[in-house]
Design a protein around this motif. Structure first.
Motif, short mmCIF file in Angstrom:
data_model
loop_
_atom_site.label_atom_id
_atom_site.label_comp_id
_atom_site.label_asym_id
_atom_site.label_seq_id
_atom_site.Cartn_x
_atom_site.Cartn_y
_atom_site.Cartn_z
N ASN A 52 31.33 2.48 70.82
CA ASN A 52 31.47 2.96 72.01
C ASN A 52 32.02 2.09 72.91
N LEU A 53 32.66 2.57 74.19
CA LEU A 53 33.59 1.93 75.05
C LEU A 53 32.70 1.76 76.22
N LEU A 54 32.70 0.59 76.72
CA LEU A 54 31.95 0.29 78.10
C LEU A 54 33.10 0.10 79.16
N VAL A 55 33.44 1.05 80.08
CA VAL A 55 34.46 1.04 81.01
C VAL A 55 34.02 1.03 82.41
N SER A 56 34.58 -0.01 82.91
CA SER A 56 34.25 -0.26 84.41
C SER A 56 35.44 0.23 85.46
N GLU A 70 43.71 16.72 70.04
CA GLU A 70 42.64 16.70 69.01
C GLU A 70 41.46 15.58 69.42
N ILE A 71 41.81 14.83 70.38
CA ILE A 71 40.76 13.79 70.49
C ILE A 71 40.02 14.06 72.17
N TYR A 72 40.88 14.33 73.16
CA TYR A 72 40.41 14.24 74.41
C TYR A 72 39.34 15.39 74.74
N PRO A 73 39.36 16.61 74.03
CA PRO A 73 38.20 17.57 74.21
C PRO A 73 37.03 17.22 73.87
N LEU A 74 36.86 16.21 72.93
CA LEU A 74 35.59 15.72 72.32
C LEU A 74 34.96 14.57 73.21
N LEU A 75 35.54 13.89 74.22
CA LEU A 75 35.07 12.90 74.48
C LEU A 75 34.25 13.28 76.14
N THR A 76 33.12 12.35 76.25
CA THR A 76 32.41 12.67 77.24
C THR A 76 32.04 11.40 78.10
N LEU A 119 40.56 4.14 66.59
CA LEU A 119 40.47 5.42 67.58
C LEU A 119 40.03 4.86 68.67
N GLU A 120 39.01 3.83 68.76
CA GLU A 120 38.79 3.51 70.13
C GLU A 120 39.91 2.89 70.92
N ASP A 121 40.86 2.10 70.21
CA ASP A 121 42.07 1.49 71.00
C ASP A 121 42.72 2.73 71.61
N LEU A 122 42.99 3.92 70.87
CA LEU A 122 43.53 5.03 71.40
C LEU A 122 42.92 5.51 72.53
N VAL A 123 41.76 5.85 72.47
CA VAL A 123 40.93 6.39 73.61
C VAL A 123 41.00 5.36 74.79
N ASN A 150 43.09 3.57 75.70
CA ASN A 150 44.65 3.45 76.25
C ASN A 150 45.04 4.72 77.03
N ASN A 151 43.92 5.67 77.04
CA ASN A 151 44.30 6.92 77.57
C ASN A 151 43.08 7.33 78.63
N LEU A 152 42.40 6.47 79.11
CA LEU A 152 41.45 6.60 79.94
C LEU A 152 41.72 7.25 81.36
N GLU A 153 43.17 6.89 81.55
CA GLU A 153 43.42 7.90 82.97
C GLU A 153 43.54 9.46 82.69
N LEU A 154 43.19 9.96 81.70
CA LEU A 154 42.78 11.29 81.50
C LEU A 154 41.43 11.48 81.76
N LEU A 155 40.87 10.72 81.35
CA LEU A 155 39.22 11.01 81.34
C LEU A 155 38.62 10.63 82.60
N LEU A 156 39.36 9.58 83.43
CA LEU A 156 38.71 9.21 84.61
C LEU A 156 40.02 9.09 85.53
N PRO A 157 40.41 10.35 85.91
CA PRO A 157 41.84 10.46 86.86
C PRO A 157 41.47 9.95 88.25
N GLY A 158 42.53 9.27 88.84
CA GLY A 158 42.45 8.77 90.15
C GLY A 158 41.59 7.44 90.18
N MET A 159 40.99 6.96 89.05
CA MET A 159 40.22 5.69 88.84
C MET A 159 41.13 4.47 88.46
N GLU A 160 40.77 3.17 88.95
CA GLU A 160 41.60 2.06 88.43
C GLU A 160 40.63 1.64 87.48
#
Length: 731
Positions: free
Chosen positions: A177-181, A152-158, A218-222, A224-234
């Motif tokens: 918003n999330l700021l991710v390094s 429900e959420i992953y397809p909406l993220l950019t 919702l931002e906490d859920l996102v 903790n699933n960043l590996e799907l959005l940014l695969p192969g990244m640490e």
């Protein structure tokens, strides 16, 4: 007692004649007094006499109010600073000085907010309502919510990169918003990404887990699933942030050839307006905080607020709406106005019978009074024309539906839509389009003036000729706020008021300003302020004639310096002044020789006080007025407002009961001190511990019950009379 509002000088104890009523020291700062109001709202969240979910609601209100404060008030002050405005405020401060003192007060509120947020979460936990972090979830809960994320959420993220190859992304107002390094496993270089959290009416901020009242941000859920959005990244760091943009983007209406186009352009500008506040989570690195501040053009020392709790507390409205009757106020169901009860289905006959009917919302039903008035007008074959002002209305408004039905039924319908109703511009543009498509004559009022009046005007062919009927209110034609705001309305067929409304609507729809005469109504900007000042002066004169002068105002705000100065003069002349002011109040009460005859109270509770009442003793010939105008310079000088007299004894009695109750009660009542601080009134008397709004609910219920008894008695007499007549005929 709340900390006091800082003053430019101390209040000297000097003879009355030596007071310079133009001096800034006698006027409180508008922004600070509004922030003081929010401290009182916050206190309702702190008050354990209120049900738990209602306390959560008050916390959300404060969060929402502070958002609006930054958008409107801080935004406006920052524009003045940017334009090098050197004009002092009425209380003697430059724009930057006002920002500085406001920030001190805001940070104090934020500290109290955080403490309350933590306290309420503990209390919610005891009631089996959990706002958890992802790390606190069980494995089963994580598995369930992760599946929800994927579907429900992953397809909406950019994810949006922030590097030389990707321009800094646009950050929308109040978005989360999330700021991710992150980095590649074999590379030390860090990459920054912004991820906007897709919160909407269809995607709530608080994600429910399973069937229990367990929620996850919702931002906490996102996060903790960043590996799907940014695969192969640490993932190195992840922090939440939010921006607040200036909402003051209005242009000069006088210079616009196309008002509709001007508003649409202003809305586009607001979307990209200057950022006035940056909120960041406590785990954001200083280097990232500095980068964001630089990219967004805000002062890192002044305009960046670190939030240790939930960023964007307004979303707690979702939690406060949980269906737990034991944690809410006793449900309130508006009753029918006693005078609108009866066997005659025609509301116009009822209004004619009673002359004028005073409505009290939310205690009395908006649906069976105001909406009924317009619904019947739209269908009644004898109604020839309907005219109305529209400032704000509900998303699924029945008001709009009835106006369109009236036009479809062949009636002349004219609606004055205020396009510049703050934050409702888009909705009003849309409504204006719907109305025009239905053949309704839509205008946008008078150039240079907002139309803030609340009017429905109906012209009907009665048995003895044309008669004019009207509703004049203190609140918007919005079914939702009619359940939460305390407002008044007057249904009337007074011919003088009808004649005045004819003149007023001709003025609004034509846009011309010839000399128009009004017998009863006090419209602004032409008459209202002048009339109020004259009536205050009349009380001063009557007091000199040994007639005890008395002035009582109930308003949302008292900001106009001319009105404040006139009230000071009244106090100096011995006139007693009672002021019930919800939020902004420039006047300082209780100063010897200046305002010792003035009392200022504020009522904050279950319903939002929105009523405007102006009372003058007038040597015993008492005058009551209700209307749409607050005592602010903008309302009195640059808006079309309408105040109407309330003249029938039965309606005056209701207004007197309302004023006396609020002036004498001690629950939900705060009294202003001479320095601008407020003291909450307390009493050991059991009656004083009952909420003002509860008293008014019970009062409305008693009126309705009495009306039903009277109706039953009337029916019984009619039945007996019919029975007697039948017997006589049989004989």
């Amino acid at each position: 007692m709340d900390p006091k509002i800082p003053l430019k000088t101390d209040s000297p104890d000097v003879p009355a004649k030596s007071f310079d009523l133009k001096s800034p020291e006698w006027y409180l700062n508008r922004e600070l007094t509004w922030l003081e109001f929010n401290k009182r709202v916050l206190h309702e969240g702190q008050d354990d006499r209120n049900p738990l979910l209602e306390r959560v609601f008050f916390l959300a209100v404060v969060g929402s109010n502070l958002d609006e404060f930054f958008m409107k008030r801080i935004g406006g002050l920052k524009q003045q600073v940017g334009a090098s405005v050197k004009k002092l405020s009425i209380d003697g401060r430059l724009p930057q000085e006002q920002i500085d003192i406001c920030y001190d007060s805001v940070r104090e509120i934020l500290d109290q907010q955080l403490t309350l947020e933590k306290d309420l979460q503990q209390l919610l936990t005891k009631e089996k309502i959990f706002i958890k972090r992802y790390s606190e979830l069980s494995q089963r809960e994580k598995h369930s919510i992760d599946a929800h994320f994927v579907n429900e959420i992953y397809p909406l993220l950019t994810p949006q990169g922030m590097d030389p190859a990707h321009p800094f992304p646009f950050i929308s107002n109040l978005s989360i918003n999330l700021l991710v390094s992150c980095s590649y496993p074999d590379n030390d270089h860090s990459y920054l990404n912004r991820i906007k959290i897709p919160i909407s009416s269809e995607m709530p901020r608080f994600v429910k887990i399973g069937k229990s009242d367990t929620f996850l941000l919702l931002e906490d859920l996102v996060a903790n699933n960043l590996e799907l959005l940014l695969p192969g990244m640490e993932i190195e760091t992840c922090a939440t942030f939010r921006v607040t943009r200036n909402a003051i983007t209005e242009r000069h209406e006088e210079q616009a050839n196309d008002l509709l186009g001007m508003i649409e352009s202003a809305l586009r500008e607001r979307k990209f307006a200057e950022i006035v506040r940056l909120e960041v989570g406590p785990n954001m690195l200083d280097i990232h905080k500095g980068k964001l501040a630089a990219e967004l053009g805000v002062d890192e020392d002044m305009d960046v607020f670190e939030v240790d709790g939930i960023i964007g507390l307004r979303d707690l409205f979702e939690i406060s709406a949980i269906d737990r009757s034991d944690l809410h106020f006793t449900p309130h169901h508006p009753i029918d106005n006693a005078e609108l009860l009866g066997d005659d289905p025609n509301i116009f006959h009822t209004i004619r019978e009673h002359g004028s009917i005073l409505l009290q919302h939310p205690y009395e039903s908006f649906e069976t009074s105001v909406e009924r008035f317009l619904r019947e007008a739209s269908k009644d074959p004898k109604v020839l024309a309907i005219k109305m002002t529209l400032y704000r209305t509900a998303k699924d408004s029945k008001i709009i539906k009835y106006l369109i039905e009236a036009a479809q039924n062949g009636k002349q319908v004219a609606v004055v839509v205020e396009l510049m109703a703050r934050f409702d511009e888009s909705a009003n543009i849309r409504w204006a389009g719907f109305l025009e498509e239905a053949g309704i004559h839509v205008t946008y009022g008078v150039v240079g003036l907002k139309t803030h009046s609340k009017l429905i005007f109906v012209i009907r062919k009665d048995y003895n000729g044309l008669r004019r009927y009207a509703h004049i209110g203190t609140g918007n034609y919005h079914a939702g706020t009619a359940r939460a705001y305390a407002d008044l309305g007057l249904l009337t067929c007074n011919p003088d008021i009808g004649a005045d409304l004819t003149e007023l609507f001709n003025y609004l729809t034509s846009g011309y300003t010839p000399m128009r005469q009004y017998t009863k109504l006090l419209p602004s900007p032409k008459l209202l302020k002048k009339a109020l000042l004259n009536k205050i002066e009349r009380e001063i004169t009557s007091n000199k004639d040994n007639n005890q002068g008395l002035i009582q105002f109930k308003t949302n705000a008292l900001e106009d310096s001319d009105i404040v100065e006139a009230l000071y003069k009244a106090s100096q002349a011995g006139v007693h002044v009672d002021l019930i002011v919800r939020d902004t109040c420039r006047l300082r009460p209780g100063i010897k020789g200046l305002s010792e005859n003035i009392r200022v109270i504020s009522i904050v509770g279950r319903f939002l006080e929105h009523t405007r009442i102006f009372y003058f003793k007038n040597r015993g010939n008492e005058e009551y007025f209700i209307g749409s105008a607050d005592l602010m310079k903008r309302n009195l000088e640059s808006r079309v407002e309408v105040c109407t007299p309330v003249e029938l004894p039965k309606n005056k009695k209701l207004l007197r009961e309302l004023l006396d109750l609020q002036l004498n009660n001690k629950r939900n009542v705060w009294e202003m001190n001479e320095d601008g601080g407020y003291t909450q009134l307390r009493s050991n008397n059991k009656n004083d511990s009952v909420c003002v709004h509860r008293f008014l609910i019970e009062s409305a219920e008693k009126r309705s019950a009495a009306g039903r008894r009277a109706l039953a008695k009337k029916r019984s007499k009619k039945k007996s009379a019919n029975s007697s007549s039948a017997k006589k005929r049989n004989k």
